[in-house]
Scaffold this motif. Sequence first.
Motif, PDB file in Angstrom:
ATOM      1  N   GLN A 162      11.256  16.230  30.705  1.00  0.00           N
ATOM      2  CA  GLN A 162      12.285  15.317  30.216  1.00  0.00           C
ATOM      3  C   GLN A 162      13.462  16.089  29.620  1.00  0.00           C
ATOM      4  O   GLN A 162      14.623  15.694  29.782  1.00  0.00           O
ATOM      5  N   GLU A 163      13.183  17.212  28.962  1.00  0.00           N
ATOM      6  CA  GLU A 163      14.261  18.051  28.444  1.00  0.00           C
ATOM      7  C   GLU A 163      15.094  18.631  29.584  1.00  0.00           C
ATOM      8  O   GLU A 163      16.326  18.697  29.514  1.00  0.00           O
ATOM      9  N   ARG A 164      14.418  19.028  30.654  1.00  0.00           N
ATOM     10  CA  ARG A 164      15.117  19.565  31.821  1.00  0.00           C
ATOM     11  C   ARG A 164      16.001  18.500  32.449  1.00  0.00           C
ATOM     12  O   ARG A 164      17.184  18.753  32.776  1.00  0.00           O
ATOM     13  N   LEU A 165      15.461  17.295  32.623  1.00  0.00           N
ATOM     14  CA  LEU A 165      16.211  16.205  33.230  1.00  0.00           C
ATOM     15  C   LEU A 165      17.421  15.823  32.375  1.00  0.00           C
ATOM     16  O   LEU A 165      18.497  15.531  32.897  1.00  0.00           O
ATOM     17  N   SER A 166      17.224  15.849  31.060  1.00  0.00           N
ATOM     18  CA  SER A 166      18.333  15.554  30.143  1.00  0.00           C
ATOM     19  C   SER A 166      19.447  16.575  30.293  1.00  0.00           C
ATOM     20  O   SER A 166      20.633  16.228  30.372  1.00  0.00           O
ATOM     21  N   GLY A 167      19.066  17.845  30.354  1.00  0.00           N
ATOM     22  CA  GLY A 167      20.044  18.914  30.484  1.00  0.00           C
ATOM     23  C   GLY A 167      20.800  18.877  31.795  1.00  0.00           C
ATOM     24  O   GLY A 167      21.936  19.359  31.888  1.00  0.00           O
ATOM     25  N   GLN A 168      20.172  18.283  32.816  1.00  0.00           N
ATOM     26  CA  GLN A 168      20.813  18.192  34.123  1.00  0.00           C
ATOM     27  C   GLN A 168      21.580  16.885  34.310  1.00  0.00           C
ATOM     28  O   GLN A 168      22.082  16.608  35.390  1.00  0.00           O
ATOM     29  N   GLU A 175      13.522   4.928  27.286  1.00  0.00           N
ATOM     30  CA  GLU A 175      13.365   6.161  26.517  1.00  0.00           C
ATOM     31  C   GLU A 175      13.217   7.395  27.402  1.00  0.00           C
ATOM     32  O   GLU A 175      13.213   8.514  26.881  1.00  0.00           O
ATOM     33  N   TYR A 176      13.087   7.208  28.691  1.00  0.00           N
ATOM     34  CA  TYR A 176      12.775   8.335  29.563  1.00  0.00           C
ATOM     35  C   TYR A 176      13.795   8.462  30.695  1.00  0.00           C
ATOM     36  O   TYR A 176      14.431   7.493  31.112  1.00  0.00           O
ATOM     37  N   TYR A 177      13.896   9.689  31.211  1.00  0.00           N
ATOM     38  CA  TYR A 177      14.715   9.965  32.383  1.00  0.00           C
ATOM     39  C   TYR A 177      13.869   9.793  33.644  1.00  0.00           C
ATOM     40  O   TYR A 177      12.683  10.170  33.666  1.00  0.00           O
ATOM     41  N   SER A 183      10.029  17.327  39.275  1.00  0.00           N
ATOM     42  CA  SER A 183       9.216  16.826  38.166  1.00  0.00           C
ATOM     43  C   SER A 183       7.726  16.947  38.484  1.00  0.00           C
ATOM     44  O   SER A 183       7.314  16.840  39.641  1.00  0.00           O
ATOM     45  N   PRO A 184       6.894  17.140  37.457  1.00  0.00           N
ATOM     46  CA  PRO A 184       5.441  17.276  37.652  1.00  0.00           C
ATOM     47  C   PRO A 184       4.780  15.913  37.842  1.00  0.00           C
ATOM     48  O   PRO A 184       4.311  15.288  36.900  1.00  0.00           O
ATOM     49  N   PHE A 185       4.728  15.456  39.087  1.00  0.00           N
ATOM     50  CA  PHE A 185       4.223  14.115  39.413  1.00  0.00           C
ATOM     51  C   PHE A 185       2.829  13.869  38.832  1.00  0.00           C
ATOM     52  O   PHE A 185       2.556  12.830  38.234  1.00  0.00           O
ATOM     53  N   LYS A 186       1.935  14.839  39.021  1.00  0.00           N
ATOM     54  CA  LYS A 186       0.560  14.657  38.544  1.00  0.00           C
ATOM     55  C   LYS A 186       0.497  14.490  37.031  1.00  0.00           C
ATOM     56  O   LYS A 186      -0.355  13.759  36.514  1.00  0.00           O
ATOM     57  N   SER A 213       9.031   6.444  40.342  1.00  0.00           N
ATOM     58  CA  SER A 213      10.411   6.818  40.639  1.00  0.00           C
ATOM     59  C   SER A 213      10.476   8.116  41.433  1.00  0.00           C
ATOM     60  O   SER A 213      11.484   8.407  42.060  1.00  0.00           O
ATOM     61  N   ARG A 214       9.397   8.874  41.406  1.00  0.00           N
ATOM     62  CA  ARG A 214       9.305  10.114  42.189  1.00  0.00           C
ATOM     63  C   ARG A 214       8.671   9.860  43.552  1.00  0.00           C
ATOM     64  O   ARG A 214       9.088  10.420  44.563  1.00  0.00           O
ATOM     65  N   ASN A 215       7.641   8.999  43.607  1.00  0.00           N
ATOM     66  CA  ASN A 215       6.932   8.741  44.861  1.00  0.00           C
ATOM     67  C   ASN A 215       6.366   7.328  44.839  1.00  0.00           C
ATOM     68  O   ASN A 215       5.296   7.088  44.297  1.00  0.00           O
TER      69      ASN A 215
END
Length: 378
Positions: A162-168, A175-177, A183-186, A213-215
């Motif tokens: 989530q920190e990575r997604l925020s930075g990008q 509350e979430y990106y 992203s680590p789907f598992k 949202s990923r798969n």
Amino acid sequence: MLGKRTVSCDYRALIILLLSFGLFSCTTTTEPESGRGGYHANRFSELFDDVPSPKNMTQFASVDEALDSARQTEQQGDLDKALFYYIQSLQFSPDNAAVFLKIAQIQEQQGNNSIAAQAYSEAVKNDPTLILAYQGLGVVHLEMRKYQQAQEYLLKAITLDQERLSGQGGIKEGEYYLLDQDSPFKAYNVSGVIEDMHGNFALARTYYNLALSRNENSANLLSNIGYSYYLTGELNSAERYLKRAINADNQFKRAWTNLGLIYVRKGQYNRAVKTLKQVMKEFEAYNDLGYFLMLDGHLEQAEYFFQKAIDNSPSYFEKAYSNLEQVQIKMHELWLLENEAPEGEGDEIGEVDKMDVQSGFSSIWSGISAEMALENGS
């Protein structure tokens, strides 16, 4: 000037080097040139006595050469040889977190969870921001039934992601990106299962929806969501997600089994049997139907279907006989409680005991739910 140290012990030592993280002994000779450190004995080395040494071992001149060979053999499906090559590359780059990650993933794929956990741990020591290593630690700890540790590692993976997604500059919903392909789907899927086990259904579904949202076509994920709704008695929603899981992968056994469970809960026993027969024999379907009914405390109906399983089985069906015996014992215990209780209290005691039956089997299904997170599914 330090001399170059040439390792002369056999190739098995390279595996011990990896799995014990450099803690074993071997004989070295000194040649003039720049040197490398030696290795030390380790009490864990006996765990790797059965590891075979490869034939025609390749000697590499650089880390890039070793890694190129490792990747090529991994793509060809020869995981054992790829593992040897990744291990060999550590001679040139002993702190390479990405290499430890690859080794851990291969060990996990081969079912060596405790060894994979050590390799994942070494990866995060060398790179504390390596998201996939935290995900791997969470998954292997879940497989080893170490739920608290699993949850901590998975949460770390999610937090870093989530920190990575925020930075990008990712897209935020609530509350979430939303996740991307890195992203680590598992981590999200398995975290959802753990939260379901703890009864935190809202948080579980938050994780599941992020994973969607990923798969959105993961049969495993859709089946887990369906089971989550089953746990809260929302059977129509559960049925809808389980059918989506089957549409995504009609060979995914757990989705069919869970859908059969939904029909049992709805009292649609014929439909349940037809559903279960998609992935098992008819007599096995009757046995599972009886077992599901026993989980819900419907002992008389369970007895009936266990007997049908026995009658339809072409040979002695030990599991059905055992289940039939269990349900008959439980029915007898209920009868004794109801007949030995003071007048007017029998019904109350019987209901309490049925609740105990349901509660006990509910905890069993929570454990099965944990396994569901780790099954394959497109």
